[in-house]
Design a protein around this motif. Structure first.
Motif, mmCIF file in Angstrom:
data_model
loop_
_atom_site.group_PDB
_atom_site.id
_atom_site.type_symbol
_atom_site.label_atom_id
_atom_site.label_comp_id
_atom_site.label_asym_id
_atom_site.label_seq_id
_atom_site.Cartn_x
_atom_site.Cartn_y
_atom_site.Cartn_z
ATOM 1 N N THR A 1 0.840 -1.194 0.000
ATOM 2 C CA THR A 1 0.000 0.000 0.000
ATOM 3 C C THR A 1 0.873 1.240 0.000
ATOM 4 O O THR A 1 2.038 1.193 0.392
ATOM 5 N N GLU A 2 0.315 2.359 -0.428
ATOM 6 C CA GLU A 2 1.084 3.608 -0.476
ATOM 7 C C GLU A 2 1.406 4.139 0.906
ATOM 8 O O GLU A 2 2.530 4.513 1.197
ATOM 9 N N GLU A 3 0.414 4.217 1.763
ATOM 10 C CA GLU A 3 0.598 4.779 3.103
ATOM 11 C C GLU A 3 1.240 3.790 4.063
ATOM 12 O O GLU A 3 1.900 4.188 5.006
ATOM 13 N N GLN B 1 0.836 1.980 9.456
ATOM 14 C CA GLN B 1 0.251 3.241 9.887
ATOM 15 C C GLN B 1 -1.233 3.081 10.164
ATOM 16 O O GLN B 1 -1.765 3.670 11.108
ATOM 17 N N ASP B 2 -1.915 2.266 9.353
ATOM 18 C CA ASP B 2 -3.339 1.994 9.606
ATOM 19 C C ASP B 2 -3.529 1.342 10.973
ATOM 20 O O ASP B 2 -4.482 1.658 11.688
#
Length: 110
Positions: free
Chosen positions: A74-76, A80-81
């Protein structure tokens, strides 16, 4: 919620649900979320022009009360999620790093 496993299962499912809503902008690509036996996967498949697309974007596991991030495309970043959902760093294992290299991170080793 009193059961930590159920709480983590709910978090994992929420994360997958968020990502599966994304529609790739190019090609005829479908996203599918799969959850079974404390494994949570997001896969993409379809066609981009003449090229077949079939890949695992996310593979997240829950093992012994910790999230094991096996794959993260994923990009983020799925880590972090997890942090955004108040999962402590010592309950997140970056499994895509070699075990010796994990000690260099701020996250759990095992």
């Amino acid at each position: 919620m009193d059961n930590p496993l159920e709480q983590y299962q709910m978090i994992a499912q929420e994360i997958l649900d968020d990502y599966v809503r994304y529609q790739p902008s190019r090609g005829n690509i479908e996203l599918q979320a799969i959850a079974q036996n404390n494994h949570y996967l997001l896969i993409s498949f379809g066609w981009q022009g003449d090229r077949r697309v079939h890949s695992t974007i996310i593979h997240l596991r829950i093992v012994d009360g910790k999230f094991w991030v096996e794959r993260d495309e994923t990009e983020e970043g799925i880590t972090q999620d997890l942090l955004d959902r108040a999962v402590p760093k010592d309950n997140i294992v970056l499994a895509f790093y070699h075990p010796e290299d994990r000690q260099l991170t701020e996250f759990a080793i095992t």
